[in-house]
Design a protein around this motif. Structure first.
Motif, PDB file in Angstrom:
ATOM      1  N   ASP A  51       9.463  -0.522   6.234  1.00 56.70           N
ATOM      2  CA  ASP A  51       8.264  -0.106   5.522  1.00 56.70           C
ATOM      3  C   ASP A  51       8.409   1.385   5.216  1.00 56.70           C
ATOM      4  O   ASP A  51       9.439   1.997   5.495  1.00 56.70           O
ATOM      5  CB  ASP A  51       6.984  -0.407   6.317  1.00 56.70           C
ATOM      6  CG  ASP A  51       6.951   0.270   7.683  1.00 56.70           C
ATOM      7  OD1 ASP A  51       7.676   1.275   7.880  1.00 56.70           O
ATOM      8  OD2 ASP A  51       6.196  -0.189   8.563  1.00 56.70           O
ATOM      9  N   SER A  52       7.386   1.976   4.644  1.00 58.07           N
ATOM     10  CA  SER A  52       7.469   3.376   4.227  1.00 58.07           C
ATOM     11  C   SER A  52       7.614   4.318   5.413  1.00 58.07           C
ATOM     12  O   SER A  52       8.288   5.351   5.325  1.00 58.07           O
ATOM     13  CB  SER A  52       6.223   3.745   3.417  1.00 58.07           C
ATOM     14  OG  SER A  52       6.165   2.986   2.224  1.00 58.07           O
ATOM     15  N   SER A  79       1.786   2.365   3.322  1.00 53.37           N
ATOM     16  CA  SER A  79       2.538   2.014   2.126  1.00 53.37           C
ATOM     17  C   SER A  79       2.811   3.231   1.252  1.00 53.37           C
ATOM     18  O   SER A  79       3.519   3.130   0.253  1.00 53.37           O
ATOM     19  CB  SER A  79       1.771   0.964   1.305  1.00 53.37           C
ATOM     20  OG  SER A  79       1.552  -0.206   2.060  1.00 53.37           O
TER      21      SER A  79
END
Length: 364
Positions: free
Chosen positions: A148-149, A116
Motif C-alpha cells: 500500500d502507499s 491511500s
C-alpha cells in the motif's frame, strides 16, 4: 541505517524475525528501534505486550497517532509532526519499540483515504525518521503484508529493504511480485530476501546449501521452521530459548550475508552464543526436537538400568546366565535402539527423505 521489512503475504513470520534480529544487533552495543508500522495486525505490538505491559504517558504518540487515521471524526489534515521525546517508545529487552497502537485491542476504526495518499504517507515516514535519526544506529520498520502507499513510503525512505518470504510456491511467487513492483514502480533499487519457515532442513549444512541455490531475487539465507520456537512463544523462557536454536543461528547468518552487500552493516558475533550451547544440542542441527530429546532420555535410562542389572548379576557370582544378565542385555539394546531412532539421519532414512532430497539436489 533504516531497514524496511516487508512480505508479499501474511503469516511469513516477519514480525518475530524482526524482533529477534533487532535484539541480536542491540546485544552488539548498537542502539536499535523497532517500529510497528502495521496498524492492523500489530505483530510487534503484540510481542511487546506479551513481554511486558507498556504504560502510556499523557500526550504520547504511537504510529497510529502519527498517521492520524484512527479517529475519523477528529482526523487532522496534515501528518502529525513530533519529536522523539513525545513518542510512546518502550523498552523491549535490549532494544526499543514504538508500538502501532497503545492497546492491542484498539478497534479498526480508521480513515483509509489517508493510507491511500502517497504524499501523506511519505511525509509521515519522513517526520518519524527525522525525529529519531540521531538517537538510534538501526531503525527497523515492520510493515504489514502486501503493498500500500504506507509500505511504499517506508521502502523509499529506507537504506535497506528486506523481504521475508515463506518457503512455498505461493510465498516465493508473491515475493517475486513484490520485489519487482518495488523496483520498477517505487524506485527501490534492491530488495534483499530471507526465506523463512524453511522446509526439509535437517542440518546446518542444509541451510548453507539452500542459500546458494539460484533464485529470482537476492537471497540472504534460509531460516528453518522450528516448532519448538512456536510452542515456546509467549512463555517466560521464550527469549532465552530462541537464542539456542538453529533458527537464531540462521538469522545471524542471513544478517552477516547482508553485511557483505551493504556498507555500514556490521557483522553479528556468532561465537558469543557458543552454538550449540547446551546438552541435547548438536553443532550441525541445533536443538533437538521434543521427540528426539525424549528418545535420548529413554536411551540413557535404559543403558543405566542395563548396566546396573549386569553388575548386580556379576555381584551374585552366578556362573550360568541368569535373569539379571538377560535384563541387562535387553535394556542396553533398547537404549542403543532409542539412540539410533533419535538421530535425524535415521529418521530421514525411514521416511525415505534422504533419497528424495538427493534426487531434488541433482535436479537443481
Amino acid at each position: 541505517m533504516i531497514i524496511s521489512v516487508v512480505s508479499g503475504k501474511g503469516g511469513s513470520g516477519k514480525s518475530l524475525l524482526t524482533a529477534v534480529l533487532g535484539r541480536a544487533i542491540a546485544r552488539e552495543g548498537d542502539r536499535v528501534l523497532l517500529v510497528d508500522m502495521d496498524i492492523f495486525v500489530r505483530g510487534l505490538t503484540v510481542l511487546l505486550f506479551s513481554f511486558r505491559r507498556p504504560e502510556r504517558k499523557e500526550g504520547s504518540v504511537t504510529v497510529s497517532d502519527l498517521l492520524g487515521v484512527f479517529s475519523v471524526e477528529s482526523n487532522v489534515n496534515d501528518p502529525v509532526a513530533t519529536d522523539a521525546a513525545k513518542f510512546m517508545i518502550q523498552r523491549f529487552l535490549e532494544c526499543d519499540l514504538l508500538p502501532a497502537v497503545d492497546t492491542v485491542n484498539a478497534p479498526l476504526d480508521y480513515d483509509d483515504r489517508k493510507l491511500s495518499d502517497e504524499a501523506f504517507c511519505d511525509e509521515c515516514v519522513r517526520n518519524l525518521l527525522a525525529s529519531i535519526q540521531d538517537k538510534y544506529d538501526y531503525v527497523f520498520l515492520d510493515n504489514r503484508a502486501g503493498m500500500d502507499s504506507l509500505i511504499a513510503a517506508s521502502c523509499r525512505n529506507a537504506t535497506i529493504v528486506l523481504a521475508v518470504a515463506e518457503d512455498d510456491e505461493v510465498g516465493r511467487q508473491t515475493n517475486v511480485n513484490l520485489a519487482r513492483f518495488l523496483q520498477t514502480r517505487k524506485n527501490v533499487r534492491v530488495v534483499y530476501t530471507v526465506i523463512n519457515k524453511g522446509r526439509n532442513i535437517h542440518s546446518y549444512s542444509d541451510i548453507q546449501a539452500r542459500a546458494r541455490h539460484r533464485s529470482e531475487f537476492t537471497i540472504l539465507g534460509v531460516i528453518p521452521f522450528d516448532m519448538d520456537v512456536l510452542e515456546d512463544f509467549g512463555s517466560d523462557q521464550f527469549w532465552t530459548i530462541v537464542t539456542e536454536t538453529l533458527y537464531f543461528r540462521a538469522v545471524l547468518d542471513a544478517w552477516n550475508a547482508l553485511s557483505k552487500f551493504v556498507d555500514g552493516v556490521r557483522e553479528l558475533s556468532v561465537s558469543k552464543y557458543r552454538f550449540p550451547p547446551r546438552i541435547f544440542m548438536q553443532p550441525s542441527h541445533g536443538r533437538y526436537t521434543f521427540m528426539e530429546r525424549i528418545l535420548r532420555i529413554y536411551s540413557i535410562a535404559f543403558v543405566i538400568t542395563g548396566a546396573a542389572a549386569w553388575f548386580y548379576g556379576e555381584f551374585r557370582q552366578q556362573s550360568a546366565v541368569d535373569l539379571y544378565q538377560l535384563i541387562a542385555v535387553g535394556s542396553i539394546l533398547v537404549g542403543v535402539a532409542c539412540l539410533v531412532l533419535s538421530t535425524s539421519g535415521f529418521q530421514m532414512f525411514i521416511r525415505g527423505q534422504a533419497r528424495d532430497r538427493e534426487r531434488r539436489d541433482r535436479e537443481r
